[in-house]
Design a protein around this motif. Structure first.
Motif, PDB file in Angstrom:
ATOM      1  N   TYR A  58     -13.163 -15.831  25.995  1.00  0.00           N
ATOM      2  CA  TYR A  58     -11.845 -15.226  25.285  1.00  0.00           C
ATOM      3  C   TYR A  58     -12.223 -15.368  23.703  1.00  0.00           C
ATOM      4  O   TYR A  58     -13.200 -16.015  23.300  1.00  0.00           O
ATOM      5  CB  TYR A  58     -10.423 -15.936  25.393  1.00  0.00           C
ATOM      6  N   ASP A  59     -11.774 -14.482  22.808  1.00  0.00           N
ATOM      7  CA  ASP A  59     -11.916 -14.427  21.591  1.00  0.00           C
ATOM      8  C   ASP A  59     -10.709 -14.948  20.501  1.00  0.00           C
ATOM      9  O   ASP A  59      -9.564 -14.627  20.695  1.00  0.00           O
ATOM     10  CB  ASP A  59     -12.206 -12.840  21.224  1.00  0.00           C
ATOM     11  N   THR A  60     -11.099 -16.074  20.058  1.00  0.00           N
ATOM     12  CA  THR A  60     -10.204 -16.609  19.145  1.00  0.00           C
ATOM     13  C   THR A  60      -9.895 -16.214  17.851  1.00  0.00           C
ATOM     14  O   THR A  60      -9.008 -16.444  17.363  1.00  0.00           O
ATOM     15  CB  THR A  60     -10.879 -18.324  19.105  1.00  0.00           C
ATOM     16  N   ARG A  61     -10.573 -15.259  17.570  1.00  0.00           N
ATOM     17  CA  ARG A  61     -10.536 -14.737  16.007  1.00  0.00           C
ATOM     18  C   ARG A  61      -9.264 -13.835  15.844  1.00  0.00           C
ATOM     19  O   ARG A  61      -8.941 -13.197  16.604  1.00  0.00           O
ATOM     20  CB  ARG A  61     -11.686 -13.798  15.804  1.00  0.00           C
ATOM     21  N   GLY A  62      -8.607 -14.285  14.847  1.00  0.00           N
ATOM     22  CA  GLY A  62      -7.366 -13.404  14.761  1.00  0.00           C
ATOM     23  C   GLY A  62      -6.138 -13.598  15.480  1.00  0.00           C
ATOM     24  O   GLY A  62      -5.182 -13.001  15.694  1.00  0.00           O
ATOM     25  N   VAL A  63      -6.270 -14.904  16.220  1.00  0.00           N
ATOM     26  CA  VAL A  63      -5.209 -15.296  17.218  1.00  0.00           C
ATOM     27  C   VAL A  63      -4.171 -16.428  16.912  1.00  0.00           C
ATOM     28  O   VAL A  63      -4.819 -17.458  16.705  1.00  0.00           O
ATOM     29  CB  VAL A  63      -5.824 -15.345  18.721  1.00  0.00           C
ATOM     30  N   THR A  64      -2.940 -16.346  16.840  1.00  0.00           N
ATOM     31  CA  THR A  64      -2.043 -17.226  16.404  1.00  0.00           C
ATOM     32  C   THR A  64      -1.309 -17.669  17.421  1.00  0.00           C
ATOM     33  O   THR A  64      -0.806 -16.755  18.482  1.00  0.00           O
ATOM     34  CB  THR A  64      -1.332 -16.844  15.314  1.00  0.00           C
ATOM     35  N   THR A  65      -0.756 -19.012  17.539  1.00  0.00           N
ATOM     36  CA  THR A  65      -0.182 -19.273  18.683  1.00  0.00           C
ATOM     37  C   THR A  65       1.213 -20.013  18.271  1.00  0.00           C
ATOM     38  O   THR A  65       1.188 -20.677  17.160  1.00  0.00           O
ATOM     39  CB  THR A  65      -0.615 -20.222  19.754  1.00  0.00           C
ATOM     40  N   PHE A  66       2.389 -19.935  19.021  1.00  0.00           N
ATOM     41  CA  PHE A  66       3.448 -20.580  18.557  1.00  0.00           C
ATOM     42  C   PHE A  66       4.489 -20.735  19.834  1.00  0.00           C
ATOM     43  O   PHE A  66       4.441 -20.175  20.806  1.00  0.00           O
ATOM     44  CB  PHE A  66       4.372 -19.904  17.574  1.00  0.00           C
ATOM     45  N   GLN A  67       5.519 -21.735  19.621  1.00  0.00           N
ATOM     46  CA  GLN A  67       6.472 -21.586  20.692  1.00  0.00           C
ATOM     47  C   GLN A  67       7.904 -21.891  19.811  1.00  0.00           C
ATOM     48  O   GLN A  67       7.894 -22.115  18.587  1.00  0.00           O
ATOM     49  CB  GLN A  67       6.521 -23.179  21.348  1.00  0.00           C
ATOM     50  N   PRO A 105      -5.058 -21.941  26.724  1.00  0.00           N
ATOM     51  CA  PRO A 105      -6.545 -22.424  27.195  1.00  0.00           C
ATOM     52  C   PRO A 105      -6.880 -23.558  26.474  1.00  0.00           C
ATOM     53  O   PRO A 105      -6.229 -23.903  25.426  1.00  0.00           O
ATOM     54  CB  PRO A 105      -7.518 -21.148  26.641  1.00  0.00           C
ATOM     55  N   VAL A 106      -7.724 -24.387  26.965  1.00  0.00           N
ATOM     56  CA  VAL A 106      -8.119 -25.835  26.760  1.00  0.00           C
ATOM     57  C   VAL A 106      -7.211 -26.670  26.578  1.00  0.00           C
ATOM     58  O   VAL A 106      -7.321 -27.838  26.274  1.00  0.00           O
ATOM     59  CB  VAL A 106      -9.155 -25.765  25.208  1.00  0.00           C
ATOM     60  N   ALA A 107      -5.815 -26.584  27.163  1.00  0.00           N
ATOM     61  CA  ALA A 107      -4.660 -27.282  27.154  1.00  0.00           C
ATOM     62  C   ALA A 107      -4.516 -27.999  28.493  1.00  0.00           C
ATOM     63  O   ALA A 107      -3.712 -28.956  28.900  1.00  0.00           O
ATOM     64  CB  ALA A 107      -3.426 -26.699  26.666  1.00  0.00           C
ATOM     65  N   GLY A 108      -5.365 -27.567  29.551  1.00  0.00           N
ATOM     66  CA  GLY A 108      -5.149 -28.120  30.894  1.00  0.00           C
ATOM     67  C   GLY A 108      -4.852 -27.116  31.989  1.00  0.00           C
ATOM     68  O   GLY A 108      -4.820 -25.821  31.700  1.00  0.00           O
ATOM     69  N   ALA A 109      -4.310 -27.698  32.932  1.00  0.00           N
ATOM     70  CA  ALA A 109      -3.769 -26.744  34.101  1.00  0.00           C
ATOM     71  C   ALA A 109      -2.383 -26.636  33.968  1.00  0.00           C
ATOM     72  O   ALA A 109      -1.747 -27.177  33.346  1.00  0.00           O
ATOM     73  CB  ALA A 109      -4.172 -27.443  35.362  1.00  0.00           C
ATOM     74  N   SER A 110      -2.060 -25.284  34.856  1.00  0.00           N
ATOM     75  CA  SER A 110      -0.567 -25.116  34.850  1.00  0.00           C
ATOM     76  C   SER A 110       0.026 -26.038  35.522  1.00  0.00           C
ATOM     77  O   SER A 110      -0.287 -26.733  36.500  1.00  0.00           O
ATOM     78  CB  SER A 110      -0.515 -23.682  35.460  1.00  0.00           C
ATOM     79  N   ALA A 140      -4.525  -9.912  24.230  1.00  0.00           N
ATOM     80  CA  ALA A 140      -4.273 -10.700  23.008  1.00  0.00           C
ATOM     81  C   ALA A 140      -5.189 -11.912  22.972  1.00  0.00           C
ATOM     82  O   ALA A 140      -5.536 -12.275  21.990  1.00  0.00           O
ATOM     83  CB  ALA A 140      -2.750 -11.411  23.287  1.00  0.00           C
ATOM     84  N   MET A 141      -5.978 -12.064  24.344  1.00  0.00           N
ATOM     85  CA  MET A 141      -6.816 -13.421  24.325  1.00  0.00           C
ATOM     86  C   MET A 141      -8.171 -12.698  24.134  1.00  0.00           C
ATOM     87  O   MET A 141      -9.251 -13.316  24.272  1.00  0.00           O
ATOM     88  CB  MET A 141      -6.911 -14.170  25.301  1.00  0.00           C
ATOM     89  N   GLY A 142      -8.310 -11.253  23.930  1.00  0.00           N
ATOM     90  CA  GLY A 142      -9.696 -10.754  24.004  1.00  0.00           C
ATOM     91  C   GLY A 142     -10.463 -10.992  25.081  1.00  0.00           C
ATOM     92  O   GLY A 142     -11.591 -10.890  25.158  1.00  0.00           O
ATOM     93  N   MET A 143      -9.809 -10.866  26.452  1.00  0.00           N
ATOM     94  CA  MET A 143     -10.352 -10.876  27.461  1.00  0.00           C
ATOM     95  C   MET A 143     -10.671  -9.660  28.316  1.00  0.00           C
ATOM     96  O   MET A 143     -10.127  -8.460  27.780  1.00  0.00           O
ATOM     97  CB  MET A 143      -9.610 -11.998  28.597  1.00  0.00           C
ATOM     98  N   ARG A 144     -11.810  -9.463  28.968  1.00  0.00           N
ATOM     99  CA  ARG A 144     -12.220  -7.950  29.502  1.00  0.00           C
ATOM    100  C   ARG A 144     -11.520  -7.881  31.022  1.00  0.00           C
ATOM    101  O   ARG A 144     -11.893  -8.680  31.762  1.00  0.00           O
ATOM    102  CB  ARG A 144     -13.561  -8.001  29.551  1.00  0.00           C
ATOM    103  N   ASN A 197     -12.602 -11.272  33.440  1.00  0.00           N
ATOM    104  CA  ASN A 197     -13.607 -11.953  33.167  1.00  0.00           C
ATOM    105  C   ASN A 197     -13.255 -13.404  33.368  1.00  0.00           C
ATOM    106  O   ASN A 197     -12.132 -13.885  32.966  1.00  0.00           O
ATOM    107  CB  ASN A 197     -14.688 -11.644  31.927  1.00  0.00           C
ATOM    108  N   ASP A 198     -14.203 -14.151  33.482  1.00  0.00           N
ATOM    109  CA  ASP A 198     -14.070 -15.722  33.612  1.00  0.00           C
ATOM    110  C   ASP A 198     -13.802 -16.330  32.219  1.00  0.00           C
ATOM    111  O   ASP A 198     -14.443 -15.863  31.318  1.00  0.00           O
ATOM    112  CB  ASP A 198     -15.533 -16.447  34.371  1.00  0.00           C
ATOM    113  N   ALA A 199     -12.996 -17.404  32.263  1.00  0.00           N
ATOM    114  CA  ALA A 199     -12.468 -17.859  30.954  1.00  0.00           C
ATOM    115  C   ALA A 199     -12.393 -19.338  31.283  1.00  0.00           C
ATOM    116  O   ALA A 199     -12.005 -19.757  32.176  1.00  0.00           O
ATOM    117  CB  ALA A 199     -11.083 -17.393  30.370  1.00  0.00           C
ATOM    118  N   ARG A 200     -13.186 -19.998  30.332  1.00  0.00           N
ATOM    119  CA  ARG A 200     -13.056 -21.632  30.444  1.00  0.00           C
ATOM    120  C   ARG A 200     -11.705 -22.267  29.837  1.00  0.00           C
ATOM    121  O   ARG A 200     -11.392 -22.844  28.928  1.00  0.00           O
ATOM    122  CB  ARG A 200     -14.531 -22.295  29.782  1.00  0.00           C
ATOM    123  N   GLN A 201     -10.859 -22.115  30.643  1.00  0.00           N
ATOM    124  CA  GLN A 201      -9.205 -22.253  30.227  1.00  0.00           C
ATOM    125  C   GLN A 201      -9.031 -23.839  30.319  1.00  0.00           C
ATOM    126  O   GLN A 201      -7.989 -24.379  29.493  1.00  0.00           O
ATOM    127  CB  GLN A 201      -8.257 -21.640  31.368  1.00  0.00           C
TER     128      GLN A 201
END
Length: 272
Positions: A58-67, A105-110, A140-144, A197-201
């Motif tokens: 996934y492409d992290t550039r320009g991506v902001t997250t919030f809750q 992503p990178v936060a673990g499993a659902s 949003a995540m830049g995935m294909r 595409n595969d992502a290392r979530q």
């Protein structure tokens, strides 16, 4: 590394038996320990370089997250509020895509899981990973999108829909397209509509897993779900904080916004 440690032990033991062991022992011990530190540092640097060179998918550039932060006892229609946030942010010309997911992503499993039936046999298959996402998540995540399409509008499809990762397809549908396949999860029936595409979530050092995506809106964007919003804009994300806060407070002034997670680039860097 084990050979170096063994060499240190033998060198120190040999020096200890020497008649002039005091100065010799000091020199041998210092040199040996320096070698151990150099080897350890080299291994650490090599591991670090290998980790940061991993393609996360996934492409992290320009991506902001919030809750959204809900005040205690707030009994508003949280599904409607989440839907309004998605709609209003999507309409802003400065935002390219906005989506929600149950976990970043990178936060673990659902925390959710579906036992999918009707799958072909896959010897040695590792556990599958479920991700709950909304329609624009992959954009949003830049995935294909490798094959097929993303989720249809709510109510437009006769079945609930699945999107699979490439690793899922390699594992369970080798050499053929999974599109149109019907899989069951209890009484529910899911139709495969796309492949991404595969992502290392689960982390940059984690092995690729067979991942499958389900439309989060089918489960309901409730307070209990506490979805994470993912917003993609241009390279400069400095304007997004005020924009997100004002959008949420226009919908309901009692709501807050947690921007501590900041950008996906920072989250991915922290995971390293």
């Amino acid at each position: 590394a084990a050979a170096v440690v063994l060499g240190v032990v033998l060198s120190v033991a040999s020096a200890w038996r020497s008649p002039r062991r005091s100065p010799t022992l000091m020199v041998v011990a210092e040199v040996a320990l320096a070698v151990v530190l150099c080897v350890g540092a080299g291994l650490l640097v090599r591991s670090f370089i290998g980790l940061v060179s991993v393609n996360p998918g996934y492409d992290t550039r320009g991506v902001t997250t919030f809750q959204i932060v809900w005040p205690f006892g707030h009994a508003a229609d949280s599904t409607r509020i989440h839907d309004d946030v998605l709609a209003r942010l999507s309409a802003d010309p400065a935002i390219q895509a906005v989506a929600a997911t149950d976990i970043l992503p990178v936060a673990g499993a659902s925390a959710f899981h579906l036992n999918l039936g009707d799958l072909p046999a896959a010897p040695g298959a590792e556990p599958m990973t479920l991700r709950l996402v909304t329609r624009q998540y992959f954009q949003a995540m830049g995935m294909r999108l490798v094959e097929g399409r993303t989720f249809a509008e709510a109510g437009a499809a006769p079945y609930q829909e699945l999107i699979l990762s490439e690793e899922f397809v390699r594992r369970y549908f080798p050499g053929k397209s999974p599109l149109g396949q019907i899989l069951t999860a209890g009484p529910a029936r899911y139709q495969v509509v796309g492949v991404v595409n595969d992502a290392r979530q689960s982390g940059l050092n984690a092995k690729l897993r067979s991942e499958y995506y389900v439309d989060l809106t089918r489960f309901g964007l409730t307070q209990a779900t506490r979805p994470h919003f993912v917003v993609r804009s241009g390279a400069d994300t400095s304007h997004l904080g005020p924009l997100i806060r004002s959008t949420v407070r226009d919908i309901d002034p009692r709501l807050g916004v947690d921007l501590n997670q900041q950008t996906m680039a920072e989250l991915t860097s922290a995971s390293v």
